[in-house]
Design a protein around this motif. Sequence first.
Motif, PDB file in Angstrom:
ATOM      1  N   ALA A  68      -1.963  84.999  98.549  1.00  0.00           N
ATOM      2  CA  ALA A  68      -0.632  85.409  99.029  1.00  0.00           C
ATOM      3  C   ALA A  68      -0.111  84.431 100.080  1.00  0.00           C
ATOM      4  N   PHE A  69      -1.018  83.917 100.914  1.00  0.00           N
ATOM      5  CA  PHE A  69      -0.586  82.931 101.916  1.00  0.00           C
ATOM      6  C   PHE A  69      -0.257  81.593 101.266  1.00  0.00           C
ATOM      7  N   VAL A  70      -0.944  81.238 100.188  1.00  0.00           N
ATOM      8  CA  VAL A  70      -0.614  80.000  99.476  1.00  0.00           C
ATOM      9  C   VAL A  70       0.800  80.088  98.906  1.00  0.00           C
ATOM     10  N   ALA A  71       1.152  81.268  98.389  1.00  0.00           N
ATOM     11  CA  ALA A  71       2.480  81.461  97.773  1.00  0.00           C
ATOM     12  C   ALA A  71       3.611  81.125  98.748  1.00  0.00           C
ATOM     13  N   ARG A  72       3.362  81.356 100.044  1.00  0.00           N
ATOM     14  CA  ARG A  72       4.378  81.063 101.062  1.00  0.00           C
ATOM     15  C   ARG A  72       4.739  79.581 101.083  1.00  0.00           C
ATOM     16  N   TYR A  73       3.763  78.726 100.755  1.00  0.00           N
ATOM     17  CA  TYR A  73       4.007  77.280 100.846  1.00  0.00           C
ATOM     18  C   TYR A  73       4.471  76.699  99.514  1.00  0.00           C
ATOM     19  N   PHE A  74       4.439  77.495  98.472  1.00  0.00           N
ATOM     20  CA  PHE A  74       5.074  77.107  97.224  1.00  0.00           C
ATOM     21  C   PHE A  74       6.410  77.835  97.236  1.00  0.00           C
ATOM     22  N   ASP A  75       7.047  77.995  96.127  1.00  0.00           N
ATOM     23  CA  ASP A  75       8.340  78.681  96.172  1.00  0.00           C
ATOM     24  C   ASP A  75       8.158  80.180  95.866  1.00  0.00           C
ATOM     25  N   TYR A  76       7.216  80.802  96.530  1.00  0.00           N
ATOM     26  CA  TYR A  76       6.926  82.230  96.358  1.00  0.00           C
ATOM     27  C   TYR A  76       6.750  82.642  94.898  1.00  0.00           C
ATOM     28  N   PRO A  77       5.883  81.924  94.168  1.00  0.00           N
ATOM     29  CA  PRO A  77       5.601  82.389  92.804  1.00  0.00           C
ATOM     30  C   PRO A  77       4.872  83.729  92.878  1.00  0.00           C
ATOM     31  N   PRO A  78       4.983  84.553  91.844  1.00  0.00           N
ATOM     32  CA  PRO A  78       4.221  85.805  91.829  1.00  0.00           C
ATOM     33  C   PRO A  78       2.727  85.520  91.933  1.00  0.00           C
ATOM     34  N   VAL A  79       2.027  86.354  92.688  1.00  0.00           N
ATOM     35  CA  VAL A  79       0.570  86.268  92.817  1.00  0.00           C
ATOM     36  C   VAL A  79      -0.012  87.424  92.006  1.00  0.00           C
ATOM     37  N   VAL A  80      -0.817  87.110  91.014  1.00  0.00           N
ATOM     38  CA  VAL A  80      -1.423  88.160  90.189  1.00  0.00           C
ATOM     39  C   VAL A  80      -2.905  88.220  90.493  1.00  0.00           C
ATOM     40  N   PHE A  81      -3.411  89.388  90.843  1.00  0.00           N
ATOM     41  CA  PHE A  81      -4.859  89.460  91.061  1.00  0.00           C
ATOM     42  C   PHE A  81      -5.526  90.290  89.978  1.00  0.00           C
ATOM     43  N   ALA A  82      -6.590  89.708  89.403  1.00  0.00           N
ATOM     44  CA  ALA A  82      -7.368  90.402  88.378  1.00  0.00           C
ATOM     45  C   ALA A  82      -8.046  91.604  89.022  1.00  0.00           C
ATOM     46  N   LYS A  83      -8.076  92.698  88.295  1.00  0.00           N
ATOM     47  CA  LYS A  83      -8.674  93.937  88.792  1.00  0.00           C
ATOM     48  C   LYS A  83     -10.063  94.130  88.203  1.00  0.00           C
ATOM     49  N   LYS A  84     -10.922  94.733  89.021  1.00  0.00           N
ATOM     50  CA  LYS A  84     -12.289  94.995  88.577  1.00  0.00           C
ATOM     51  C   LYS A  84     -12.462  96.438  88.126  1.00  0.00           C
ATOM     52  N   ASP A  85     -11.619  97.321  88.634  1.00  0.00           N
ATOM     53  CA  ASP A  85     -11.660  98.718  88.195  1.00  0.00           C
ATOM     54  C   ASP A  85     -10.492  98.982  87.271  1.00  0.00           C
ATOM     55  N   LEU A  86     -10.511 100.123  86.642  1.00  0.00           N
ATOM     56  CA  LEU A  86      -9.418 100.484  85.740  1.00  0.00           C
ATOM     57  C   LEU A  86      -8.723 101.737  86.284  1.00  0.00           C
TER      58      LEU A  86
END
Lengths: 192, 192
Positions: A68-86
């Motif tokens: 999420a902090f990396v996104a700040r230095y790009f042009d705020y691309p969506p950050v998708v996080f893989a989930k381990k639970d369902l």
Amino acid sequence: MEILKERICRDGVAIGTEILKVDSFLNHQIDAALFEKIGEEFASRFSDVAPQVNKIVTIEASGIAVAAFVARYFDYPPVVFAKKDLPNTMTDAYYFSEIMSFTKMKMAPIRIAKKYLNEGDKVLIIDDFLAHGQAAIGLLNLIEQAGAELLGIGIVIEKAFQGGGKKLRDRNVRVESLAVIERIEDGTILFA
Amino acid sequence: MEILKERICRDGVAIGTEILKVDSFLNHQIDAALFEKIGEEFASRFSDVAPQVNKIVTIEASGIAVAAFVARYFDYPPVVFAKKDLPNTMTDAYYFSEIMSFTKMKMAPIRIAKKYLNEGDKVLIIDDFLAHGQAAIGLLNLIEQAGAELLGIGIVIEKAFQGGGKKLRDRNVRVESLAVIERIEDGTILFA
């Protein structure tokens, strides 16, 4: 990244020859000021592909804040996080892979909803650790299932002696690690 | 918080009368630009206690990035996230509680290492959702075990009809929710 290495030396705890604990600033307690500098450093390392990146992919839990902090230095691309639970809110179709977690000593399913990873996406993977490469290869697998393109992987701490980085680079994946640990010996952390 | 409510209306998906899916911007795919505004809003709501807050506590996974962005608007206090699994790197003593996850329909242990939560700490809890209050009450329990003091709880989306907010306020806990949902009806989201 010098200040990161200094922080690892100061606050990291080496256990045996395999384990590095950095839970005082990276993966249990977080230093958000350091995370900002980490975001800035990744942006600098990947500046050549920055205009193309339209998605950042990571995996819960410790990768999320870094990404999420990396996104700040790009042009705020969506950050998708893989989930381990369902969770019961995950009602849509998803890409699925399975990875071995050596810190938890069990296989873990990982999932990304299909609608958040699309053909043609130009993806940067960001994660806190690269050890045996299980998480990164699992995410790469999800990205390939989607027909998206991986532009590179940004890692905060790579434990080179566990081989994940080599596996990825042998597949011609670009890996940028901010601190690379060659080995851990008698409680001492040796950088590459 | 108007732009948050608009975003919920535009991109949220109501399922039945209980479930609100906001995984397109909050808890699977993250909109970091929105998270910055959320951090700013929490800083404004808690500005009276800002000089005292020396720790932000949250729980993995979706709370982490929100809490890390909040820290930017305070004076970068450490962000501690409770863990649900027990990695082999968690070798120190920890505070322990157990909470019911209604989205996953199972009891889940939560833990914070004792060294990251101390007597006298002035804590702000930040989380993405407040529904039945299980996560918040579990975190409050850990904070009480440590002899720390809770100054308030900041929640992105409160589902008022599930009673967690009332339970906390009845215990005189200060809860600031950026969007409060009164009920979900025929796929429609009704704000308080």
